[in-house]
Structures are given as C-alpha cells and as structure tokens.
Design a protein around this motif. Structure first.
Motif, mmCIF file in Angstrom:
data_model
loop_
_atom_site.group_PDB
_atom_site.id
_atom_site.type_symbol
_atom_site.label_atom_id
_atom_site.label_comp_id
_atom_site.label_asym_id
_atom_site.label_seq_id
_atom_site.Cartn_x
_atom_site.Cartn_y
_atom_site.Cartn_z
ATOM 1 N N ALA A 199 65.633 27.853 16.721
ATOM 2 C CA ALA A 199 65.928 27.903 15.663
ATOM 3 C C ALA A 199 65.101 26.625 14.863
ATOM 4 C CB ALA A 199 67.102 26.259 15.580
ATOM 5 N N HIS A 200 64.049 26.340 15.198
ATOM 6 C CA HIS A 200 62.691 26.841 14.028
ATOM 7 C C HIS A 200 61.939 27.889 13.406
ATOM 8 C CE1 HIS A 200 59.219 24.112 12.689
ATOM 9 N NE2 HIS A 200 58.542 24.807 13.621
ATOM 10 N N ALA A 201 62.103 28.373 13.953
ATOM 11 C CA ALA A 201 61.172 30.173 14.088
ATOM 12 C C ALA A 201 62.384 31.146 13.347
ATOM 13 C CB ALA A 201 60.907 30.745 15.136
ATOM 14 N N ALA A 202 62.979 30.881 13.417
ATOM 15 C CA ALA A 202 64.609 31.585 12.369
ATOM 16 C C ALA A 202 64.226 30.626 11.508
ATOM 17 C CB ALA A 202 65.690 31.837 13.310
ATOM 18 N N ALA A 203 64.114 29.658 11.527
ATOM 19 C CA ALA A 203 64.273 29.480 10.293
ATOM 20 C C ALA A 203 62.766 29.708 9.232
ATOM 21 C CB ALA A 203 64.078 27.843 10.294
ATOM 22 N N GLU A 204 61.994 29.733 10.552
ATOM 23 C CA GLU A 204 60.889 30.228 9.276
ATOM 24 C C GLU A 204 60.469 31.438 8.608
ATOM 25 O OE1 GLU A 204 57.464 28.318 8.895
ATOM 26 O OE2 GLU A 204 59.020 26.332 9.583
ATOM 27 N N ALA A 205 61.238 32.051 9.417
ATOM 28 C CA ALA A 205 61.714 33.630 9.128
ATOM 29 C C ALA A 205 62.987 34.225 7.789
ATOM 30 C CB ALA A 205 61.801 34.425 10.333
#
Length: 284
Positions: A199-205
């Motif tokens: 979820a954190h990486a998807a938000a960063e992307a």
C-alpha cells in the motif's frame, strides 16, 4: 535479518525435506543410479530461480523512481500471495506429502522415464525457490540494511540444509507440525508488513489514493537509523507514520491469518499430535 532468516529457513527446510523423501525412497528401492538425475532437476531449479531473481532485480534498477515504486508494490503483493498460498498448502497437505512424492517417484521409475524423475525434483524445488526469490526481492526493496537482509537469508538456507541433512540421516528429530506452525506465524507477521508496504509503495507510485490520512504517529518508537527501527520496519513493515489503509491492511491480514495458522487441526488430541521425524527417514 530475522524475516529473511525465517524465509530461508522455512522454504529451505521444505525443499530439503522433499528432496530427502525422494532420495530416501530411491535408496530404499536400490535405485541409486537415479539419484544423479534427481540432482540434475534440483540444480536446474536452483539455476532458474537465481536467474529470474537477477533479472527482476536488474529490471527494477533500470526504471525511474515512480516505476520502481510500482514494481516494488507488485513484488510485495506477489510475495504476500505466495506466502499465503504456501502457508495454506502446507497446512492442508503436509501429512500426505511423503506418500504423494513416493507415488510420483515410483511411477517415474516404473516407466523408466529419466525426465519424469528430473521433473519431479525440478518442480518440487522450483515452487519453493520462486516463492523465496519473490519474497526476498520484496524484502530487499523494503530493507534499511541490505547486507543484514542477505546475511539472514543465507544463514536461514544453511541452517535448513543442515537440518534437512540431519533429518535424512536420522540424527535430528523435530516436530514438523509445531515447526511449521511457529514459522508460519512469524511469516504471517512478515507478510502483513509486506502488504502494508504494498500500500505504501502503491501510494508513492500514485496508484493508491484512498486512506492516505495518518493513522498513527510511531516516530517515538521507530526512530530512523536505530536498530529498533530496523527491526520493527523490517519485521513488521510499519512506517513511522503509517496511513489508515496501511494499518487496516496490516491488522486484517495479521488477525485472520494468525487465527488460521494457530488454530488446532480438527482432530482429537491423540490424532492431532504431530508425529516426530523418524530416524533415517525424511518423514513429513
């Protein structure tokens, strides 16, 4: 280091037990000449897993930042899916694994099919190896100390190899049901952290926009640069200021899967007692 150690230990021991069962069966059938073909299958599986891991890593490093975050999210999600499948599969099939493997080996020998035996060893190892590769790539992407992460994985595989050899030779006795239940619980916590990292990486992307409000302030506990921060972030996947969606996914996965792993099998106490590994046999 601890998460990758558990990954290497768990996956390595599963692979070692499978190979041990096949090897012991071939020796009992006085088919020692077939052992070399079994090892050919093992070597091919290991080489393929290493090659795929290197390819994924090289592709990831060549991408811009946003695409790297998208790849990190995808790899972390695949790792969670792989670990979940592994936990469920082992809980359901561990008791009959020995019989299934011996039946496949007997069929290969009766047909005189060298390639069938190679394939048996190959597919037995490739599943564990690919799961490990994906999981370790995701762990490295979320690691604050890649050297410690790699060391943990290597140590886990080495310990698993030693245990597998000891079980095969009959000098080591462990309760496999309890072992897989304990390591399964540890992996549930690691996978919950990877789901939060997804979820954190998807938000960063820029691919995830809901639930981005801060849910907690853990900066007092997860101080950047400290050993405690490395342990909490590396093991549990929690950020200093996790968002609502990260905390929600972590709690839901950790609670549901922990209950599944730790809940006793639906058997009487005598029937549910986990068998120990018999001396000189790789018994699951």
């Amino acid at each position: 280091m601890l998460p990758t150690f558990v990954i290497g230990l768990r996956e390595g021991l599963e692979a070692a037990l499978i190979i041990g069962i096949i090897a012991a069966f071939l020796i009992q059938r006085d088919e020692r000449s077939a052992l070399r073909w079994m090892w050919v299958g093992v070597a091919l599986a290991i080489a393929l897993c290493l090659g795929m891991a290197w390819t994924f890593r090289a592709i990831d490093r060549s991408l811009p930042h946003k695409q790297q975050e998208a790849v990190a999210a995808a790899m972390a999600f695949l790792a969670v899916a792989g670990v979940t499948y592994m936990i469920v599969w082992m809980r359901r099939h561990s008791r009959g694994l020995k019989h299934v493997l011996e039946s496949h080996a007997a069929t290969a020998l009766s047909r005189g099919s060298t390639w069938a035996l190679v394939g048996l060893a190959f597919f037995a190892v490739i599943r564990e190896g690919l799961e490990t590769s994906v999981f370790l790539i995701a762990a490295f992407q979320n690691s604050l100390n890649p050297r410690a992460t790699g060391t943990g994985a290597v140590l886990g595989v080495l310990v698993a190899t030693a245990l597998g050899y000891g079980i095969y030779k009959g000098g080591v006795r462990i309760n496999l049901s309890r072992f897989f239940r304990f390591t399964g619980f540890i992996l549930v916590l690691v996978a919950a952290g990877l789901l939060a990292s997804t979820a954190h990486a998807a938000a960063e992307a820029g691919a995830l926009t809901i639930g981005q409000a801060n849910a907690l302030d853990l900066t007092w506990l997860i101080a950047p640069g400290t050993i405690r921060a490395s342990l909490i972030t590396g093991m549990l996947g929690l950020q200093p200021t996790p968002t609502v969606v990260e905390v929600s996914l972590w709690l839901v996965y950790a609670i549901v899967m922990s209950l599944y792993v730790l809940w006793p099998h639906g058997r009487s106490p005598v029937q549910g007692r986990a068998p120990n590994v018999e001396p000189s046999r790789a018994h699951v």
